[in-house]
Design an enzyme around this catalytic site. Structure first.
Site, PDB file in Angstrom:
ATOM      1  N   ARG A   1     -10.325 -11.626   2.130  1.00 27.49           N
ATOM      2  CA  ARG A   1     -11.207 -12.674   1.572  1.00 27.49           C
ATOM      3  C   ARG A   1     -10.526 -14.036   1.622  1.00 27.49           C
ATOM      4  O   ARG A   1     -11.190 -15.063   1.728  1.00 27.49           O
ATOM      5  CB  ARG A   1     -11.627 -12.282   0.158  1.00 27.49           C
ATOM      6  CG  ARG A   1     -10.483 -12.160  -0.815  1.00 27.49           C
ATOM      7  CD  ARG A   1     -10.833 -11.319  -2.043  1.00 27.49           C
ATOM      8  NE  ARG A   1     -10.863  -9.881  -1.742  1.00 27.49           N
ATOM      9  CZ  ARG A   1     -11.160  -8.943  -2.632  1.00 27.49           C
ATOM     10  NH1 ARG A   1     -11.477  -9.271  -3.865  1.00 27.49           N
ATOM     11  NH2 ARG A   1     -11.162  -7.676  -2.288  1.00 27.49           N
TER      12      ARG A   1
ATOM     13  N   LYS B   1       0.843  -1.203   0.000  1.00 24.03           N
ATOM     14  CA  LYS B   1       0.000   0.000   0.000  1.00 24.03           C
ATOM     15  C   LYS B   1       0.875   1.248   0.000  1.00 24.03           C
ATOM     16  O   LYS B   1       2.015   1.199   0.449  1.00 24.03           O
ATOM     17  CB  LYS B   1      -0.857   0.012   1.281  1.00 24.03           C
ATOM     18  CG  LYS B   1      -1.983  -0.990   1.323  1.00 24.03           C
ATOM     19  CD  LYS B   1      -2.710  -0.897   2.672  1.00 24.03           C
ATOM     20  CE  LYS B   1      -3.847  -1.900   2.760  1.00 24.03           C
ATOM     21  NZ  LYS B   1      -4.916  -1.683   1.783  1.00 24.03           N
TER      22      LYS B   1
HETATM   23  N1  BES Z   1      -8.014  -3.819   4.552  1.00 25.40           N
HETATM   24  C1  BES Z   1      -8.220  -3.385   3.224  1.00 25.40           C
HETATM   25  C2  BES Z   1      -9.534  -2.627   3.047  1.00 25.40           C
HETATM   26  C3  BES Z   1      -9.659  -1.331   3.806  1.00 25.40           C
HETATM   27  C4  BES Z   1      -9.379  -0.131   3.184  1.00 25.40           C
HETATM   28  C5  BES Z   1     -10.108  -1.317   5.102  1.00 25.40           C
HETATM   29  C6  BES Z   1      -9.515   1.047   3.886  1.00 25.40           C
HETATM   30  C7  BES Z   1     -10.250  -0.128   5.803  1.00 25.40           C
HETATM   31  C8  BES Z   1      -9.957   1.058   5.191  1.00 25.40           C
HETATM   32  C9  BES Z   1      -8.245  -4.591   2.270  1.00 25.40           C
HETATM   33  O1  BES Z   1      -7.441  -5.654   2.656  1.00 25.40           O
HETATM   34  C10 BES Z   1      -7.745  -4.113   0.971  1.00 25.40           C
HETATM   35  O2  BES Z   1      -6.606  -3.755   0.888  1.00 25.40           O
HETATM   36  N2  BES Z   1      -8.600  -4.116  -0.046  1.00 25.40           N
HETATM   37  C11 BES Z   1      -8.235  -3.694  -1.348  1.00 25.40           C
HETATM   38  C12 BES Z   1      -8.693  -4.741  -2.319  1.00 25.40           C
HETATM   39  C13 BES Z   1      -8.161  -4.555  -3.705  1.00 25.40           C
HETATM   40  C14 BES Z   1      -6.680  -4.835  -3.739  1.00 25.40           C
HETATM   41  C15 BES Z   1      -8.892  -5.483  -4.634  1.00 25.40           C
HETATM   42  C16 BES Z   1      -8.941  -2.360  -1.592  1.00 25.40           C
HETATM   43  O3  BES Z   1     -10.054  -2.181  -1.115  1.00 25.40           O
HETATM   44  O4  BES Z   1      -8.342  -1.514  -2.220  1.00 25.40           O
HETATM   45 MN    MN Z   2      -5.461  -5.481   1.995  1.00 20.28          MN
END
Ligand code: BES
Ligand code: MN
Ligand code: ZN
Length: 496
Positions: free
Chosen positions: A348, A274
């Site tokens: 997931r 990230k």
């Molecule tokens: N933990 C994150 C989602 C999240 C984002 C929670 C902001 C709380 C605040 C999750 O694991 C994630 O990174 N999701 C990605 C998925 C994508 C790579 C398909 C997302 O939502 O960008």
């Molecule tokens: Mn994630």
């Protein structure tokens, strides 16, 4: 604020700062009128000069009120008090607690509205709102500011018609409050302190309440074939854990209800790392798991007449020489395979194995999973509603009702085979991301492949659980969202 000590007293015992409610047009209940009568028309004059009329959310603050023995009198506007829902009482309690002056060691909140005294349960809800409002996470603040003249101890009483009845109802409300506070604490805790083993240790504390707690380590999960969960954790120096909690307060042998939580103790994104901005919030990527633990605490502490299973998948998603890569293919416990496209879509993967495990082992009446699963759900719904995905209309209706009652609201999102092609993989049974469009839906679509025919709901709480908007009952970064909702669901529909 230091955690105030809450108590219940008769209307005749008022001490410290006095906090009373009034309705619109400065209407007071009879006990309140009696308490204020020695001051003559002081309140009326003060209200006139402040143009205070009792609107909900407004307040009138009178220091050293002439004629009264109280150091301070605070009138809180309650607005119209028609048909009060539980969430309204929590809000009023939170509002009143918010008015307790920081310097006051003692305050009494008169649990009466213009329409009359509150019943025991209502007083307890008022106190629960106050408790949640007073919550703060300051265990890592070691310095007191020079101008900090707050007392070491704060006592807040609720004056009411029947303190014994309020006390009795408080035994239940305080169980829920403890559950919410436990969830908030776990979420606020930084990831260097709260890694999977430490999280599991804290969850094990529930055994004091009669909860049966099992902790499965990596070896046990390997034997079960949980390749998806283990793949996420393999880049971390901390071992992954699976915690299974069981509260058996229902009929012996009765089919349990089940709650499953995403417990990513820290989500860097892994190799698909990230950006730095805001990454610190990912210490809260275990909010789903925290809610499940908080809920189990609440159910056990109030001795809920239900058999409930709570299961949480605890991992840390790190980039490392051993971390999983995009292109890797993992085999889940269910036998289905998943191609990893983006290692940041890890929640997931964890849930796929835990959902299958719980379904397979317990054959529950329903499964509800909670997860800070996607940024896409925040884009869709903001921070007021959690996204709800379900294969069962009855469960949806019940969650909707519990949401309205508690104020922890859910909004149904679609599922459908049309979305499946977005997660078809060239190499495996499915891939772990479905592209930018409908990102919260394709994530849910993947989860659905691991629940069989069991009634199931997935609550995407990425928007509601973290960086929470300030409300009358929460000033903390983490709201503890979901504990009250699910406790209510169980109470209304699943206790015998
Ligand atoms: N933990 C994150 C989602 C999240 C984002 C929670 C902001 C709380 C605040 C999750 O694991 C994630 O990174 N999701 C990605 C998925 C994508 C790579 C398909 C997302 O939502 O960008
Ligand atoms: Mn994630
Ligand atoms: Zn995540």
């Amino acid at each position: 604020m230091t955690d105030p000590k809450l108590g219940f007293a008769p209307f005749a015992r008022l001490r410290g700062v006095l906090i009373v409610f009034c309705g619109e047009n400065l209407k007071f209940g009879t006990a309140t009128q009696r308490a204020l009568s020695p001051s003559g028309d002081l309140v009326r004059r003060a209200a006139a000069s402040e143009r205070f009329t009792g609107k909900s959310g407004s307040a009138l603050d009178i220091v050293a009120p002439a004629g009264l023995k109280f150091p301070r009198l605070i009138v809180v506007g309650a607005g119209k008090d028609g048909d009060l829902k539980r969430r309204d009482l929590l809000k009023l309690g939170g509002m009143a607690m918010g008015k307790v002056p920081a310097v006051a060691p003692e305050a009494t909140i008169v649990a009466e509205l213009a329409s009359g005294a509150l019943k025991g349960e209502q007083v307890a809800d008022l106190a629960l709102g106050a408790r949640l409002r007073a919550y703060g996470f300051d265990r890592y603040k070691t310095k007191r500011k020079d101008d900090d003249n707050r007392p070491k101890k704060v006592e807040v009483d609720f004056a009411c018609a029947n303190p014994a009845a309020a006390e009795k109802a408080w035994a239940v409300a305080t169980a829920i409050g403890d559950g919410v506070v436990l969830a908030r604490d776990l979420i606020n805790e930084p990831a260097n302190v709260l890694y999977p083993a430490e999280f599991a240790r804290r969850a094990s504390g529930l055994s004091k309440l009669g909860v049966n707690v099992e902790v499965l380590d990596v070896g046990a999960m390997k034997k079960l074939g949980m390749g998806a969960l283990l793949g996420v954790g393999q880049g971390s120096a901390h071992e992954s854990k699976l915690v299974v909690m069981r509260w058996n307060g229902g009929k012996r042998g009765a089919t349990p209800v089940a709650f499953i939580g995403k417990g990513v103790c820290f989500d860097t994104g892994g190799i698909s790392i990230k950006p730095a901005q805001g990454m610190e919030d990912m210490k809260g990527d275990m909010a789903g798991a925290a809610c499940v633990v908080g809920l189990m605490q609440a159910l056990a502490a109030r001795k809920a007449k239900v058999n409930a299973v709570g299961a949480i998948g605890l991992v840390e998603n790190m980039p490392d020489g051993r971390a999983q890569r995009p292109g890797d293919i993992v085999k889940t416990m269910s036998g289905q395979t998943i191609e990893i496209i983006n290692t940041d879509a890890e929640g997931r993967l964890v849930l796929a194995d835990v959902l299958h495990y719980v379904n397979n082992r317990f054959k529950p009446r329903f499964m509800i999973n909670l997860a800070t699963l996607t940024g896409a759900i925040i884009v869709a719904l903001g921070q007021e509603y959690a996204g709800m995905f379900s294969n069962d209309d009855k469960l949806v209706e019940r969650l909707n009702k519990a949401g309205e009652a508690t104020g922890e609201r859910v909004w149904r999102m679609p599922l459908g085979p049309e979305y499946d092609k977005q997660i078809d993989s060239k190499f495996a049974d499915m891939k772990n991301t479905g592209g930018r469009w409908g990102g919260a839906i394709t994530a849910a679509q993947l989860l659905q492949r691991f629940v069989g025919k069991t009634p199931w709901a997935h609550l995407d709480i990425a928007g509601t659980a973290l960086g929470s908007p300030q409300t009358d009952i929460n000033k903390s970064w983490s709201s503890g969202w979901g504990v009250r909702l699910l406790d209510r669901l169980v109470e209304d529909y699943y206790e015998r």
